[in-house]
Design a protein around this motif. Structure first.
Motif, short mmCIF file in Angstrom:
data_model
loop_
_atom_site.label_atom_id
_atom_site.label_comp_id
_atom_site.label_asym_id
_atom_site.label_seq_id
_atom_site.Cartn_x
_atom_site.Cartn_y
_atom_site.Cartn_z
N GLU A 59 52.66 50.37 40.94
CA GLU A 59 52.18 51.75 40.22
C GLU A 59 53.23 52.03 39.24
O GLU A 59 52.97 52.69 38.20
CB GLU A 59 51.95 52.66 41.28
CG GLU A 59 50.52 52.52 42.03
CD GLU A 59 50.44 53.42 43.19
OE1 GLU A 59 51.39 54.07 43.60
OE2 GLU A 59 49.27 53.45 43.80
N ARG A 119 40.44 47.39 44.46
CA ARG A 119 40.96 48.55 43.99
C ARG A 119 42.07 48.46 43.06
O ARG A 119 42.16 49.12 42.23
CB ARG A 119 41.32 49.59 45.23
CG ARG A 119 39.79 50.02 45.84
CD ARG A 119 40.25 50.99 46.98
NE ARG A 119 38.90 51.32 47.68
CZ ARG A 119 38.80 51.94 48.78
NH1 ARG A 119 39.90 52.38 49.35
NH2 ARG A 119 37.72 52.34 49.42
N GLN A 132 40.56 47.03 39.88
CA GLN A 132 39.86 48.08 38.99
C GLN A 132 40.63 48.96 38.38
O GLN A 132 40.44 49.29 37.11
CB GLN A 132 38.88 48.74 40.33
CG GLN A 132 37.74 48.18 40.76
CD GLN A 132 37.13 49.09 41.69
OE1 GLN A 132 37.50 49.93 42.18
NE2 GLN A 132 35.85 48.60 42.27
N ARG A 133 41.87 49.48 38.90
CA ARG A 133 42.78 50.41 38.07
C ARG A 133 43.27 49.61 36.92
O ARG A 133 43.45 50.30 35.94
CB ARG A 133 43.91 50.64 39.33
CG ARG A 133 43.24 51.71 40.27
CD ARG A 133 44.24 52.39 41.18
NE ARG A 133 45.37 52.75 40.74
CZ ARG A 133 46.40 53.26 41.62
NH1 ARG A 133 46.61 52.83 42.81
NH2 ARG A 133 47.43 53.71 40.82
N LYS A 145 41.98 47.14 35.55
CA LYS A 145 40.90 47.07 34.43
C LYS A 145 40.57 48.29 33.81
O LYS A 145 40.38 48.50 32.28
CB LYS A 145 39.65 46.64 35.11
CG LYS A 145 38.52 45.95 34.19
CD LYS A 145 37.27 45.39 35.09
CE LYS A 145 37.44 44.03 34.66
NZ LYS A 145 36.19 43.51 35.47
N LYS A 146 40.77 49.53 34.42
CA LYS A 146 40.40 50.89 33.70
C LYS A 146 41.44 51.20 32.97
O LYS A 146 41.07 51.72 31.73
CB LYS A 146 40.41 51.88 34.92
CG LYS A 146 40.18 53.24 34.43
CD LYS A 146 40.18 54.25 35.77
CE LYS A 146 39.95 55.47 35.50
NZ LYS A 146 40.03 56.55 36.47
N LEU A 147 42.78 50.46 32.93
CA LEU A 147 43.76 50.83 32.07
C LEU A 147 43.78 49.82 30.89
O LEU A 147 44.66 49.81 30.03
CB LEU A 147 45.05 50.80 32.66
CG LEU A 147 45.42 51.80 33.68
CD1 LEU A 147 46.67 51.69 34.52
CD2 LEU A 147 45.44 53.29 32.89
N GLY A 148 42.84 48.86 31.05
CA GLY A 148 42.66 47.81 30.05
C GLY A 148 43.98 46.60 30.37
O GLY A 148 44.49 46.23 29.06
N ARG A 149 44.59 46.42 31.25
CA ARG A 149 45.64 45.64 31.61
C ARG A 149 45.37 44.34 32.54
O ARG A 149 46.36 43.75 32.73
CB ARG A 149 46.85 46.44 31.97
CG ARG A 149 47.44 47.48 31.06
CD ARG A 149 48.69 47.91 31.50
NE ARG A 149 49.16 49.02 30.84
CZ ARG A 149 49.98 48.74 29.56
NH1 ARG A 149 50.18 47.73 29.12
NH2 ARG A 149 50.46 50.03 29.11
#
Length: 90
Positions: free
Chosen positions: A36, A78, A81-82, A84-88
């Motif tokens: 994180e 999870r 998913q995080r 992917k959500k940030l495009g990384r």
């Protein structure tokens, strides 16, 4: 308090196992926290390295029985998913 020799031994073994499981779980939490931190930093190399360490720690804990394999799969899912959500996701 346990009365028989075997019960006393089981108490010792259970405590040893509890400490070992705690170690693996702590490693998972630390690895996820560092991931994180890397995500907030934005350095792709640091993110990849932190992700690799986090996934490895989760897998290792699952193999050792410190966490259930479905719990490991859920945690890894999870995290991905995080990312992917940030495009990384890589």
């Amino acid at each position: 308090m346990p009365n028989t020799r075997s019960a006393r031994k089981r108490v010792r073994i259970a405590e040893r196992n509890r400490l070992r499981n705690k170690m693996y779980k702590t490693r998972i939490k630390t690895a996820i926290r560092r991931l994180e931190e890397a995500l907030s930093g934005g350095d792709d190399d640091a993110i990849r390295a932190a992700l690799r360490r986090a996934l490895s720690a989760i897998d290792r804990a699952a193999v050792r029985g410190a966490i259930h394999r479905n719990t490991a799969a859920r945690k890894k899912s999870r995290l991905m998913q995080r990312l992917k959500k940030l495009g990384r996701a890589s």
